[in-house]
Design a protein around this motif. Structure first.
Motif, PDB file in Angstrom:
ATOM      1  N   ALA A 130      -7.355   3.557 -46.029  1.00 57.25           N
ATOM      2  CA  ALA A 130      -6.158   3.237 -45.248  1.00 57.25           C
ATOM      3  C   ALA A 130      -5.002   4.139 -45.664  1.00 57.25           C
ATOM      4  CB  ALA A 130      -5.776   1.765 -45.445  1.00 57.25           C
ATOM      5  N   ALA A 131      -4.841   4.331 -46.981  1.00 49.07           N
ATOM      6  CA  ALA A 131      -3.768   5.202 -47.473  1.00 49.07           C
ATOM      7  C   ALA A 131      -4.007   6.652 -47.057  1.00 49.07           C
ATOM      8  CB  ALA A 131      -3.683   5.101 -49.001  1.00 49.07           C
ATOM      9  N   LEU A 132      -5.260   7.091 -47.090  1.00 50.67           N
ATOM     10  CA  LEU A 132      -5.584   8.459 -46.687  1.00 50.67           C
ATOM     11  C   LEU A 132      -5.319   8.668 -45.199  1.00 50.67           C
ATOM     12  CD1 LEU A 132      -6.781  11.250 -47.313  1.00 50.67           C
ATOM     13  CD2 LEU A 132      -9.042  10.291 -46.804  1.00 50.67           C
ATOM     14  N   ALA A 133      -5.742   7.714 -44.369  1.00 50.08           N
ATOM     15  CA  ALA A 133      -5.530   7.827 -42.921  1.00 50.08           C
ATOM     16  C   ALA A 133      -4.046   7.889 -42.596  1.00 50.08           C
ATOM     17  CB  ALA A 133      -6.179   6.645 -42.204  1.00 50.08           C
ATOM     18  N   ASP A 134      -3.242   7.096 -43.312  1.00 50.05           N
ATOM     19  CA  ASP A 134      -1.801   7.124 -43.072  1.00 50.05           C
ATOM     20  C   ASP A 134      -1.214   8.489 -43.436  1.00 50.05           C
ATOM     21  OD1 ASP A 134       0.744   5.803 -42.450  1.00 50.05           O
ATOM     22  OD2 ASP A 134       1.151   6.012 -44.591  1.00 50.05           O
ATOM     23  N   ARG A 135      -1.708   9.097 -44.520  1.00 55.11           N
ATOM     24  CA  ARG A 135      -1.194  10.403 -44.943  1.00 55.11           C
ATOM     25  C   ARG A 135      -1.639  11.508 -43.988  1.00 55.11           C
ATOM     26  NH1 ARG A 135       1.157  11.902 -49.433  1.00 55.11           N
ATOM     27  NH2 ARG A 135       0.673   9.915 -50.426  1.00 55.11           N
ATOM     28  N   VAL A 136      -2.901  11.476 -43.570  1.00 53.25           N
ATOM     29  CA  VAL A 136      -3.439  12.529 -42.704  1.00 53.25           C
ATOM     30  C   VAL A 136      -2.777  12.516 -41.331  1.00 53.25           C
ATOM     31  CG1 VAL A 136      -5.517  13.301 -41.505  1.00 53.25           C
ATOM     32  CG2 VAL A 136      -5.640  12.658 -43.908  1.00 53.25           C
ATOM     33  N   THR A 137      -2.496  11.327 -40.799  1.00 53.27           N
ATOM     34  CA  THR A 137      -1.918  11.236 -39.451  1.00 53.27           C
ATOM     35  C   THR A 137      -0.397  11.326 -39.459  1.00 53.27           C
ATOM     36  OG1 THR A 137      -1.927   8.801 -39.604  1.00 53.27           O
ATOM     37  CG2 THR A 137      -3.834   9.852 -38.560  1.00 53.27           C
ATOM     38  N   HIS A 138       0.212  11.363 -40.641  1.00 54.33           N
ATOM     39  CA  HIS A 138       1.673  11.430 -40.719  1.00 54.33           C
ATOM     40  C   HIS A 138       2.192  12.707 -40.062  1.00 54.33           C
ATOM     41  CE1 HIS A 138       5.651  10.588 -42.235  1.00 54.33           C
ATOM     42  NE2 HIS A 138       5.727  11.793 -42.778  1.00 54.33           N
ATOM     43  N   ASN A 140       1.816  13.427 -36.880  1.00 55.99           N
ATOM     44  CA  ASN A 140       1.136  13.655 -35.611  1.00 55.99           C
ATOM     45  C   ASN A 140       1.863  12.870 -34.520  1.00 55.99           C
ATOM     46  OD1 ASN A 140      -0.748  13.240 -33.370  1.00 55.99           O
ATOM     47  ND2 ASN A 140      -2.285  14.169 -34.694  1.00 55.99           N
ATOM     48  N   SER A 141       2.223  13.551 -33.448  1.00 55.81           N
ATOM     49  CA  SER A 141       3.046  12.913 -32.412  1.00 55.81           C
ATOM     50  C   SER A 141       2.371  11.708 -31.770  1.00 55.81           C
ATOM     51  CB  SER A 141       3.400  13.936 -31.324  1.00 55.81           C
ATOM     52  OG  SER A 141       2.223  14.459 -30.720  1.00 55.81           O
ATOM     53  N   ALA A 203       2.734   4.048 -24.266  1.00 59.16           N
ATOM     54  CA  ALA A 203       3.947   4.260 -25.065  1.00 59.16           C
ATOM     55  C   ALA A 203       3.951   5.631 -25.740  1.00 59.16           C
ATOM     56  CB  ALA A 203       4.074   3.170 -26.117  1.00 59.16           C
ATOM     57  N   LEU A 204       2.771   6.107 -26.118  1.00 55.00           N
ATOM     58  CA  LEU A 204       2.685   7.361 -26.865  1.00 55.00           C
ATOM     59  C   LEU A 204       2.388   8.575 -26.003  1.00 55.00           C
ATOM     60  CD1 LEU A 204       0.698   6.039 -29.962  1.00 55.00           C
ATOM     61  CD2 LEU A 204       3.147   6.496 -29.806  1.00 55.00           C
ATOM     62  N   SER A 205       1.989   8.353 -24.753  1.00 50.44           N
ATOM     63  CA  SER A 205       1.715   9.481 -23.864  1.00 50.44           C
ATOM     64  C   SER A 205       3.015  10.223 -23.558  1.00 50.44           C
ATOM     65  CB  SER A 205       1.088   8.990 -22.548  1.00 50.44           C
ATOM     66  OG  SER A 205      -0.143   8.350 -22.794  1.00 50.44           O
ATOM     67  N   PRO A 206       3.055  11.531 -23.775  1.00 51.11           N
ATOM     68  CA  PRO A 206       4.277  12.288 -23.503  1.00 51.11           C
ATOM     69  C   PRO A 206       4.648  12.270 -22.023  1.00 51.11           C
ATOM     70  CG  PRO A 206       2.436  13.763 -23.926  1.00 51.11           C
ATOM     71  CD  PRO A 206       1.968  12.381 -24.258  1.00 51.11           C
ATOM     72  N   LEU A 280     -14.257  10.091 -35.830  1.00 50.40           N
ATOM     73  CA  LEU A 280     -15.236  10.436 -34.794  1.00 50.40           C
ATOM     74  C   LEU A 280     -14.581  10.768 -33.458  1.00 50.40           C
ATOM     75  CD1 LEU A 280     -18.019   7.782 -35.541  1.00 50.40           C
ATOM     76  CD2 LEU A 280     -18.034  10.213 -36.130  1.00 50.40           C
ATOM     77  N   THR A 281     -13.457  10.144 -33.165  1.00 50.30           N
ATOM     78  CA  THR A 281     -12.779  10.388 -31.882  1.00 50.30           C
ATOM     79  C   THR A 281     -11.720  11.482 -31.968  1.00 50.30           C
ATOM     80  OG1 THR A 281     -11.178   8.626 -32.358  1.00 50.30           O
ATOM     81  CG2 THR A 281     -13.144   8.026 -31.091  1.00 50.30           C
ATOM     82  N   GLY A 282     -11.488  12.018 -33.166  1.00 54.66           N
ATOM     83  CA  GLY A 282     -10.512  13.101 -33.308  1.00 54.66           C
ATOM     84  C   GLY A 282      -9.091  12.637 -33.486  1.00 54.66           C
ATOM     85  N   MET A 283      -8.883  11.336 -33.731  1.00 49.72           N
ATOM     86  CA  MET A 283      -7.520  10.855 -33.938  1.00 49.72           C
ATOM     87  C   MET A 283      -6.968  11.262 -35.293  1.00 49.72           C
ATOM     88  SD  MET A 283      -7.505   7.019 -32.307  1.00 49.72           S
ATOM     89  CE  MET A 283      -7.312   6.753 -30.538  1.00 49.72           C
ATOM     90  N   LEU A 284      -7.848  11.513 -36.258  1.00 56.68           N
ATOM     91  CA  LEU A 284      -7.402  11.956 -37.568  1.00 56.68           C
ATOM     92  C   LEU A 284      -7.095  13.440 -37.547  1.00 56.68           C
ATOM     93  CD1 LEU A 284      -9.688  10.101 -40.132  1.00 56.68           C
ATOM     94  CD2 LEU A 284      -7.304   9.650 -39.592  1.00 56.68           C
TER      95      LEU A 284
END
Length: 284
Positions: A130-138, A140-141, A203-206, A280-284
């Motif tokens: 969880a901590a790693l995912a939060d750092r990796v995605t920090h 990202n828009s 909400a997140l779609s530009p 797997l979905t590329g969100m990271l």
């Protein structure tokens, strides 16, 4: 009435602590995850080592388990070398733990090894992911607050399951472990999580753009479904632990809620599932 007020206040503080840590940045959430790992492993040891004589070897084993679980969380500070450091740390932990088992004079020394390893894998590893995912995605828009979204989905799943289950629940979901959970409640939680996924997409779609691939509506709905299923299983797994040990709550740390494991049980399965899904979905 007093218990409801106490439970509400404790719940608000717990939720506020997580939200503030996530919004403050990856270092703050890593620190919170490390604190959770420390408290949860201590609680797990107290639950599973009841009656054990606290001799030198036992204290060394408990210290080693705590160090391994918290060390995994701290390793997320270096996201590039996370896999290397975790592999090295887990390998060293396993070697030392197996050697210490040879000097453990308890009659259940072999079973104690399983409890030790489980405390690290069940508590330390999910929190570190969880901590790693939060750092990796920090930064990202689209997925900057992926972990916050996951937590919100976990809470919405609990809310939906409780509300719908209380109103319409008749068919037991898992009576052996949780007589109160119903299929109606499960689908209620699923609905809330899917709705959260849809809301995140728009909400997140530009500028309202229709995104595709890992940023598609299907991907966000899939995230909601993943969190719902695994957070439910996480709750049930902790129920299995408590029923096996014959206890109602994992501890008394959080007034009105029980122990820290009672609060993070869903997270301990939802976090690695979210990490794998996002990878797997590329969100990271």
């Amino acid at each position: 009435m007093k218990n409801i007020v106490t439970r509400s206040i404790s719940g608000i503080i717990y939720v506020a602590l997580i939200i503030c840590a996530l919004l403050a940045g990856p270092d703050w959430f890593m620190a919170l995850a490390t604190l959770f790992a420390l408290l949860a492993v201590l609680e797990f040891q107290k639950l599973t080592d009841r009656g054990s004589k606290p001799d030198t070897i036992t204290l060394l084993i408990r210290t080693l388990d705590i160090a391994a679980a918290t060390g995994l969380c701290l390793a997320s500070y270096s996201d590039i070398s996370f896999v290397f450091f975790d592999g090295l740390a887990l390998g060293a932990y396993l070697l030392i733990r197996l050697v210490l088992a040879l000097y453990d004079r308890r009659s259940d020394a072999f079973a104690a090894v399983g409890r030790s390893v489980m405390s690290v894998m069940y508590i330390g590893l999910p929190l570190s992911l969880a901590a790693l995912a939060d750092r990796v995605t920090h930064g990202n828009s689209l997925t900057d607050h992926l972990m916050l979204i996951m937590f919100i989905m976990i809470w919405l799943n609990d809310t939906g399951a409780y509300c719908i289950g209380s109103l319409l629940g008749h068919h037991r979901l898992f009576p052996r472990l949780s007589p109160k959970k119903s299929w109606e409640g499960f689908w209620g939680g699923m609905l809330f999580c899917v709705m959260a996924g849809v809301a995140c997409y728009f909400a997140l779609s530009p500028d309202g753009a229709m995104l595709s691939g890992q940023d598609s509506l299907a991907a966000w709905i899939g995230l909601g479904m993943t969190v719902c299923v695994f957070s439910t299983w996480g709750d049930l797994f902790e129920s299995l632990i408590k029923r096996t040990l014959g206890v109602k709550d994992s501890g008394t740390l959080i007034p009105g809620h029980g122990g820290i494991l009672d609060r993070i049980d869903s997270l301990l399965l939802a976090a690695p599932a979210t990490f794998i899904y996002a990878f797997l979905t590329g969100m990271l």
